[in-house]
Design an enzyme around this catalytic site. Structure first.
Site, PDB file in Angstrom:
ATOM      1  N   HIS A 170     -41.367 -18.808   7.675  1.00  0.00           N
ATOM      2  CA  HIS A 170     -42.258 -18.180   8.640  1.00  0.00           C
ATOM      3  C   HIS A 170     -42.784 -16.821   8.192  1.00  0.00           C
ATOM      4  O   HIS A 170     -43.992 -16.595   8.244  1.00  0.00           O
ATOM      5  CB  HIS A 170     -41.677 -18.114  10.049  1.00  0.00           C
ATOM      6  CG  HIS A 170     -42.775 -17.761  11.006  1.00  0.00           C
ATOM      7  ND1 HIS A 170     -43.700 -18.675  11.437  1.00  0.00           N
ATOM      8  CD2 HIS A 170     -43.168 -16.584  11.514  1.00  0.00           C
ATOM      9  CE1 HIS A 170     -44.609 -18.074  12.180  1.00  0.00           C
ATOM     10  NE2 HIS A 170     -44.314 -16.797  12.250  1.00  0.00           N
TER      11      HIS A 170
ATOM     12  N   TYR B  78     -46.691 -14.200   7.329  1.00  0.00           N
ATOM     13  CA  TYR B  78     -47.092 -12.804   7.505  1.00  0.00           C
ATOM     14  C   TYR B  78     -47.350 -12.136   6.166  1.00  0.00           C
ATOM     15  O   TYR B  78     -48.135 -11.187   6.094  1.00  0.00           O
ATOM     16  CB  TYR B  78     -46.070 -12.048   8.356  1.00  0.00           C
ATOM     17  CG  TYR B  78     -46.115 -12.586   9.749  1.00  0.00           C
ATOM     18  CD1 TYR B  78     -47.176 -12.256  10.583  1.00  0.00           C
ATOM     19  CD2 TYR B  78     -45.190 -13.506  10.205  1.00  0.00           C
ATOM     20  CE1 TYR B  78     -47.292 -12.812  11.830  1.00  0.00           C
ATOM     21  CE2 TYR B  78     -45.296 -14.062  11.458  1.00  0.00           C
ATOM     22  CZ  TYR B  78     -46.345 -13.717  12.263  1.00  0.00           C
ATOM     23  OH  TYR B  78     -46.466 -14.282  13.499  1.00  0.00           O
TER      24      TYR B  78
ATOM     25  N   HIS C 231     -53.536 -27.187  12.774  1.00  0.00           N
ATOM     26  CA  HIS C 231     -53.232 -25.788  13.087  1.00  0.00           C
ATOM     27  C   HIS C 231     -53.211 -24.917  11.834  1.00  0.00           C
ATOM     28  O   HIS C 231     -53.876 -23.894  11.766  1.00  0.00           O
ATOM     29  CB  HIS C 231     -51.889 -25.701  13.816  1.00  0.00           C
ATOM     30  CG  HIS C 231     -51.371 -24.303  13.933  1.00  0.00           C
ATOM     31  ND1 HIS C 231     -51.959 -23.374  14.749  1.00  0.00           N
ATOM     32  CD2 HIS C 231     -50.357 -23.676  13.320  1.00  0.00           C
ATOM     33  CE1 HIS C 231     -51.319 -22.224  14.637  1.00  0.00           C
ATOM     34  NE2 HIS C 231     -50.339 -22.378  13.767  1.00  0.00           N
ATOM     35  N   PHE C 232     -52.447 -25.330  10.818  1.00  0.00           N
ATOM     36  CA  PHE C 232     -52.331 -24.363   9.723  1.00  0.00           C
ATOM     37  C   PHE C 232     -53.548 -24.344   8.805  1.00  0.00           C
ATOM     38  O   PHE C 232     -53.705 -23.410   8.036  1.00  0.00           O
ATOM     39  CB  PHE C 232     -51.004 -24.481   8.965  1.00  0.00           C
ATOM     40  CG  PHE C 232     -50.795 -25.743   8.194  1.00  0.00           C
ATOM     41  CD1 PHE C 232     -51.554 -26.034   7.089  1.00  0.00           C
ATOM     42  CD2 PHE C 232     -49.796 -26.622   8.573  1.00  0.00           C
ATOM     43  CE1 PHE C 232     -51.341 -27.190   6.372  1.00  0.00           C
ATOM     44  CE2 PHE C 232     -49.583 -27.786   7.864  1.00  0.00           C
ATOM     45  CZ  PHE C 232     -50.360 -28.070   6.760  1.00  0.00           C
ATOM     46  N   HIS C 233     -54.423 -25.321   8.927  1.00  0.00           N
ATOM     47  CA  HIS C 233     -55.673 -25.164   8.179  1.00  0.00           C
ATOM     48  C   HIS C 233     -56.603 -24.158   8.863  1.00  0.00           C
ATOM     49  O   HIS C 233     -57.509 -23.629   8.226  1.00  0.00           O
ATOM     50  CB  HIS C 233     -56.356 -26.506   7.953  1.00  0.00           C
ATOM     51  CG  HIS C 233     -55.747 -27.262   6.812  1.00  0.00           C
ATOM     52  ND1 HIS C 233     -54.692 -28.124   6.976  1.00  0.00           N
ATOM     53  CD2 HIS C 233     -55.999 -27.243   5.474  1.00  0.00           C
ATOM     54  CE1 HIS C 233     -54.341 -28.612   5.792  1.00  0.00           C
ATOM     55  NE2 HIS C 233     -55.108 -28.090   4.865  1.00  0.00           N
TER      56      HIS C 233
ATOM     57  N   ARG D 158     -47.922 -36.350  10.516  1.00  0.00           N
ATOM     58  CA  ARG D 158     -48.554 -35.738   9.353  1.00  0.00           C
ATOM     59  C   ARG D 158     -47.953 -36.341   8.092  1.00  0.00           C
ATOM     60  O   ARG D 158     -47.013 -37.110   8.156  1.00  0.00           O
ATOM     61  CB  ARG D 158     -48.359 -34.225   9.381  1.00  0.00           C
ATOM     62  CG  ARG D 158     -46.919 -33.804   9.172  1.00  0.00           C
ATOM     63  CD  ARG D 158     -46.739 -32.315   9.386  1.00  0.00           C
ATOM     64  NE  ARG D 158     -47.004 -31.574   8.154  1.00  0.00           N
ATOM     65  CZ  ARG D 158     -46.412 -30.407   7.861  1.00  0.00           C
ATOM     66  NH1 ARG D 158     -45.556 -29.868   8.694  1.00  0.00           N
ATOM     67  NH2 ARG D 158     -46.697 -29.780   6.752  1.00  0.00           N
ATOM     68  N   ARG D 159     -48.496 -35.971   6.944  1.00  0.00           N
ATOM     69  CA  ARG D 159     -47.973 -36.362   5.646  1.00  0.00           C
ATOM     70  C   ARG D 159     -47.833 -37.869   5.499  1.00  0.00           C
ATOM     71  O   ARG D 159     -46.810 -38.348   5.030  1.00  0.00           O
ATOM     72  CB  ARG D 159     -46.597 -35.736   5.426  1.00  0.00           C
ATOM     73  CG  ARG D 159     -46.605 -34.235   5.460  1.00  0.00           C
ATOM     74  CD  ARG D 159     -45.226 -33.661   5.361  1.00  0.00           C
ATOM     75  NE  ARG D 159     -45.261 -32.341   4.746  1.00  0.00           N
ATOM     76  CZ  ARG D 159     -44.208 -31.572   4.569  1.00  0.00           C
ATOM     77  NH1 ARG D 159     -43.035 -31.962   4.959  1.00  0.00           N
ATOM     78  NH2 ARG D 159     -44.320 -30.408   3.992  1.00  0.00           N
TER      79      ARG D 159
HETATM   80  C1  HEM Z   1     -60.716 -27.812   0.439  1.00  0.00           C
HETATM   81  C2  HEM Z   1     -60.350 -27.723   1.685  1.00  0.00           C
HETATM   82  C3  HEM Z   1     -59.113 -28.392   2.200  1.00  0.00           C
HETATM   83  C4  HEM Z   1     -58.955 -29.691   2.585  1.00  0.00           C
HETATM   84  C5  HEM Z   1     -60.010 -30.792   2.607  1.00  0.00           C
HETATM   85  C6  HEM Z   1     -57.564 -29.866   2.930  1.00  0.00           C
HETATM   86  C7  HEM Z   1     -57.002 -31.066   3.329  1.00  0.00           C
HETATM   87  C8  HEM Z   1     -55.660 -31.312   3.450  1.00  0.00           C
HETATM   88  C9  HEM Z   1     -55.062 -32.597   3.706  1.00  0.00           C
HETATM   89  C10 HEM Z   1     -55.837 -33.898   3.928  1.00  0.00           C
HETATM   90  C11 HEM Z   1     -53.715 -32.434   3.693  1.00  0.00           C
HETATM   91  C12 HEM Z   1     -52.677 -33.523   3.765  1.00  0.00           C
HETATM   92  C13 HEM Z   1     -52.042 -33.640   5.023  1.00  0.00           C
HETATM   93  C14 HEM Z   1     -50.947 -34.636   5.142  1.00  0.00           C
HETATM   94  O1  HEM Z   1     -50.893 -35.693   4.499  1.00  0.00           O
HETATM   95  O2  HEM Z   1     -50.150 -34.322   5.998  1.00  0.00           O
HETATM   96  C15 HEM Z   1     -53.455 -31.029   3.482  1.00  0.00           C
HETATM   97  C16 HEM Z   1     -52.200 -30.437   3.456  1.00  0.00           C
HETATM   98  C17 HEM Z   1     -51.971 -29.081   3.294  1.00  0.00           C
HETATM   99  N1  HEM Z   1     -52.931 -28.089   3.077  1.00  0.00           N
HETATM  100 FE1  HEM Z   1     -54.911 -28.372   2.912  1.00  0.00          FE
HETATM  101  N2  HEM Z   1     -56.909 -28.678   2.779  1.00  0.00           N
HETATM  102  C18 HEM Z   1     -57.817 -27.738   2.348  1.00  0.00           C
HETATM  103  C19 HEM Z   1     -57.585 -26.400   2.098  1.00  0.00           C
HETATM  104  C20 HEM Z   1     -56.358 -25.780   2.241  1.00  0.00           C
HETATM  105  C21 HEM Z   1     -56.131 -24.361   2.091  1.00  0.00           C
HETATM  106  C22 HEM Z   1     -57.205 -23.337   1.767  1.00  0.00           C
HETATM  107  C23 HEM Z   1     -54.802 -24.157   2.291  1.00  0.00           C
HETATM  108  C24 HEM Z   1     -53.996 -22.883   2.262  1.00  0.00           C
HETATM  109  C25 HEM Z   1     -54.273 -21.807   1.595  1.00  0.00           C
HETATM  110  C26 HEM Z   1     -54.195 -25.440   2.549  1.00  0.00           C
HETATM  111  C27 HEM Z   1     -52.851 -25.646   2.766  1.00  0.00           C
HETATM  112  C28 HEM Z   1     -52.269 -26.880   2.959  1.00  0.00           C
HETATM  113  C29 HEM Z   1     -50.857 -27.077   3.113  1.00  0.00           C
HETATM  114  C30 HEM Z   1     -49.769 -25.996   3.082  1.00  0.00           C
HETATM  115  C31 HEM Z   1     -50.662 -28.458   3.319  1.00  0.00           C
HETATM  116  C32 HEM Z   1     -49.342 -29.142   3.634  1.00  0.00           C
HETATM  117  C33 HEM Z   1     -48.834 -30.015   2.614  1.00  0.00           C
HETATM  118  C34 HEM Z   1     -47.612 -30.711   3.163  1.00  0.00           C
HETATM  119  O3  HEM Z   1     -47.625 -31.166   4.300  1.00  0.00           O
HETATM  120  O4  HEM Z   1     -46.648 -30.742   2.420  1.00  0.00           O
HETATM  121  N3  HEM Z   1     -55.164 -26.404   2.517  1.00  0.00           N
HETATM  122  N4  HEM Z   1     -54.659 -30.356   3.318  1.00  0.00           N
END
Ligand code: HEM
Ligand SMILES: [Cu+2]
Ligand SMILES: [Cu+2]
Lengths: 171, 540
Positions: B215, B219, B366-368, B429-430
């Site tokens: 968490h 920050y 949320h986190f996006h 998710r995931r």
């Molecule tokens: C290009 C733009 C982006 C797209 C299209 C995108 C899309 C996604 C998708 C589809 C997932 C997978 C979710 C899943 O299967 O649960 C994901 C996971 C994630 N994204 Fe992005 N994302 C983008 C940008 C970002 C940015 C800028 C960050 C943070 C700086 C970020 C952080 C994360 C994190 C931490 C996860 C979690 C992975 C996990 O569940 O282990 N994403 N994103």
């Protein structure tokens, strides 16, 4: 330190919102004893499959109409895969894992718990609508994560329960 | 030209490179979710890609950007060169080698454990070693920036620590306290276990240590973002900082409250007593306050900018803001999304709602908004300002730069709203594929995953624009005499007000005490139970 009048009002309002959040949290947890699943009980993950309780998972309906569901969440499924529980009664779930961390989520209900090897997840809930529900694993557990699913059937008057007193009545 | 420009640029380029790779993976993921049949779409590839995307975005992109930005802030705001440039370069190498090792393990498919790496999923040892090195590198950065401030302090008796440095020091205190948790997890539990020195690991202890870090990590990203919002964006917009002491108050509150909140990520975990969860969730609600303060101060600072340009009505100052200037528009849009994300966050932390949304697509929606937009879009926007000044080159492909923030905003609206809705409807998710063998209930999610894929396409185009502008500028931008990097002045002089807010030693100590209060007892209690460890599993 000088603080602008509008900012004072804003800070007051922000403070008030947070107090309301905290009060509602205090009320639901302390007042109405609503707690997230937080059962503390450990079990050796290597012995889950031969354990007296978890080695023979299934549903037990008690005399008062409530039920206990004992379950294994494993790579990649739930055991038993299909469970039947009575509608409108307390259902206590007891779940553990013999391998990695899994999630246990009954879609569109508030039944949602992590299942961690070495620990027993336990929580009690009720289902007010009869019908079929989808159970999914909501924590990544390997390449079969998205096929890990089960079925929950909430029965209005399961045959087992016919002999039981009506809902809410004393046994 | 600033003396640490090479150092700052080296860090920023790693951030840009990591972002480029991670966004390509994200593109594939969001299409995969919509169940489109792509040639490279396999289960193994999907989870490998989610791992790479999570690690490269959440750890590598953010940390390297913050390190680069931190050197710029330290030198420009303190007006003296960074102390310990050798150590700073060594830290960069350590973090870079760490990134390379972890990425290598992930791309080989031997570390498909996602960026949360919960045991007993077991990755290749180099994955853990690599992440540990990134953290060690970041500690070197913390030391250099804090030391520069310390030397400056001795040289400038009686001068107040400039606000941007105040924010960076807050971020450093939070980071050091937070990384103790993950360092303990990785060094004590996971590395010995993954190389076979011990047979089993307690997955629950690992989770507790992970969220001790997980968490406040938020920050660590957010404080530099706030530094930009408070001290750079108002200046870019042509205004002044509305209130300096309130910004400092927000930073101090975050130092105190960022860490003793980790259990709110574990509300539905077994093995943690409800009382501890309640205590951490209580703190979580308090941490909303500094964000509310930030919203007010920053928006008031923009209003000053708009009014300076002649606006008189209640809202017409909004039109006067430089919406065509990407360094401004991206940050303003990022803030807008953060407001929405903040409300969602309060819901996540509400006891009752958490059980409905925990680990559903809601969380990913949320986190996006928060890290994926409030932080990432702010960093992207800031690089339009920083890179030309550091490189001494004019921004290239300015048209792309101008549309990029709006593309991100639009794409993220689609992506995030649809994920919030499918999450509420129960989609986890995931998951590679959310059809659940044709289940009736799962069919309700199809529209949502489709919209999310469209959002993903926009996001990917936006990400590509940004990367193109960065590389275009770096390689082909016309050489210019760069403008200086400057920070917003406060509306009223800040000296002498609430000096207690600058007592970093004091606040770090109080924060450390709070961490001990929040964790020592539950961890001691945990260790005293009869526990059973788990061997490693590699189901990937
Ligand atoms: C290009 C733009 C982006 C797209 C299209 C995108 C899309 C996604 C998708 C589809 C997932 C997978 C979710 C899943 O299967 O649960 C994901 C996971 C994630 N994204 Fe992005 N994302 C983008 C940008 C970002 C940015 C800028 C960050 C943070 C700086 C970020 C952080 C994360 C994190 C931490 C996860 C979690 C992975 C996990 O569940 O282990 N994403 N994103
Ligand atoms: Cu699972
Ligand atoms: Cu799973």
């Amino acid at each position: 330190m000088h603080v602008d009048l509008y900012e004072r009002i804003w800070m007051g309002a922000a403070g008030a919102i947070i107090v309301v959040f905290l009060a509602s949290m205090g009320y639901t947890t302390l007042g109405r004893a609503v707690q997230p699943p937080s059962h503390v009980e450990t079990i050796d993950p290597a012995s889950v499959r031969s354990d007296a309780e978890f080695g023979a998972p299934g549903v037990t309906v008690h005399e008062d109409g409530s039920a206990t569901v004992v379950m294994q969440a494993f790579m990649f499924g739930f055991l038993p895969n299909e469970i039947r529980v009575p509608r409108g009664r307390d259902v206590t779930f007891r779940i553990t894992s013999p391998d990695v961390i899994h999630g246990f989520q009954i879609v569109q209900t508030n039944a949602n718990a992590m299942v961690v090897p070495g620990y027993v997840s336990q929580f009690t809930t009720r289902f007010d609508r009869a019908g079929e529900y989808l159970i999914v694993c909501n924590e990544y557990c390997g390449l079969g994560h998205h096929v890990m699913q089960g079925t929950l059937i909430v029965e209005d008057r399961p045959p087992l329960l016919r002999a039981l007193p009506p809902e809410g009545g004393a046994p | 030209m600033i003396q640490s420009r090479k150092l700052a640029l080296a860090n920023l380029w790693v951030a840009i490179g990591a972002f480029a790779v991670a966004s390509a993976m994200a593109f594939m993921q969001s299409l995969s979710r919509a169940d489109l049949d792509l040639p490279f779409r396999t289960v193994r590839m999907y989870y490998l890609s989610v791992t790479a995307h999570g690690v490269l975005m959440a750890i590598v992109f953010t940390t390297f950007f913050i390190m680069g930005f931190g050197y710029v802030v330290a030198e420009r705001a303190l007006g003296r060169p960074v102390v310990g440039r050798r150590l700073a370069w060594a830290s960069w190498w350590v973090a870079l080698i760490g990134t390379a090792l972890a990425t290598w393990a992930i791309l080989r498919g031997e570390a498909t454990v996602l960026y949360t790496f919960y045991p007993p999923l077991m990755a290749h040892p180099l994955f853990y070693v690599g992440t540990a090195l990134v953290v060690v590198g970041s500690w070197g950065w913390c030391w250099v920036v804090a030391r520069t401030w310390h030397v400056w302090k001795k040289e400038s008796p009686g001068v107040r620590t400039p606000l941007p440095v105040h924010g960076m020091l807050a971020s450093i205190i939070i980071w050091v306290l937070a990384t103790i948790g993950v360092a303990a997890e990785v060094l004590v539990l996971l590395i010995p276990w993954s190389v076979g020195l011990v047979d089993t690991v307690d997955p629950m202890l690992a989770r507790i240590l992970f969220w001790w870090f997980g968490h406040p990590l938020v920050y660590f990203w957010l404080l530099p973002t706030y530094v930009i919002w408070y001290t750079m964006t108002p200046r870019i917009a042509g205004g002044k900082l509305f209130s300096d002491p309130l910004a400092r108050l927000a930073f101090v509150m975050l130092i105190l409250l960022a860490t003793p909140v980790g259990f709110h990520h574990q509300l539905v975990d077994p093995g943690v007593e409800a009382g501890w969860k309640l205590f951490h969730t209580f703190n979580t609600q308090l941490v909303l306050f500094p964000s509310f303060v930030t919203a007010f101060t920053v928006i008031a600072s923009f209003e000053i900018a708009g009014r300076k340009k002649g606006a008189r009505g209640l809202f017409d100052w909004i039109e006067e803001l430089p919406w065509g200037e990407p360094a401004f528009s991206s940050v303003a849009l990022a803030m807008l999304m953060f407001a929405v994300g903040g409300f969602g966050g309060a819901i996540n932390a509400a006891y009752g709602m958490n059980a409905v949304v925990h680990n559903t697509a809601w969380i990913q929606g949320h986190f996006h908004l928060t890290v994926g937009t409030a932080v990432a879009l702010t960093f992207m926007g800031t690089s339009y300002y920083l890179m030309p000044r550091l490189l001494g080159r004019e921004l290239e492909l300015t048209l792309l730069a101008r549309i990029q923030p709006y593309l991100w905003f639009g794409g993220m609206l689609l992506f995030s709203i649809s994920n919030h809705l499918t999450g509420l409807a129960g989609m986890p998710r995931r998951v590679f594929d959310a059809s659940y063998a044709g289940s009736e209930i799962a069919r309700q999610w199809v529209a949502g995953t489709g919209i999310s894929a469209v959002g993903g396409i926009f996001l990917f185009i936006s990400a590509t624009c940004w990367v193109a502008v960065m590389f275009g500028t770096g390689l082909a931008g016309r050489r210019i005499e760069p403008d200086p990097i400057e920070f917003a002045e406060p509306l009223e002089g800040e000296n002498g007000k609430a000096p207690i807010l600058d007592r970093f030693g004091l606040w770090a100590t109080v924060a450390a005490v709070l961490v001990v209060l929040a964790y020592a007892w539950p961890i001691a209690q945990h260790l005293s139970m009869e526990r059973f460890g788990s061997p490693g599993f590699t189901p990937f």
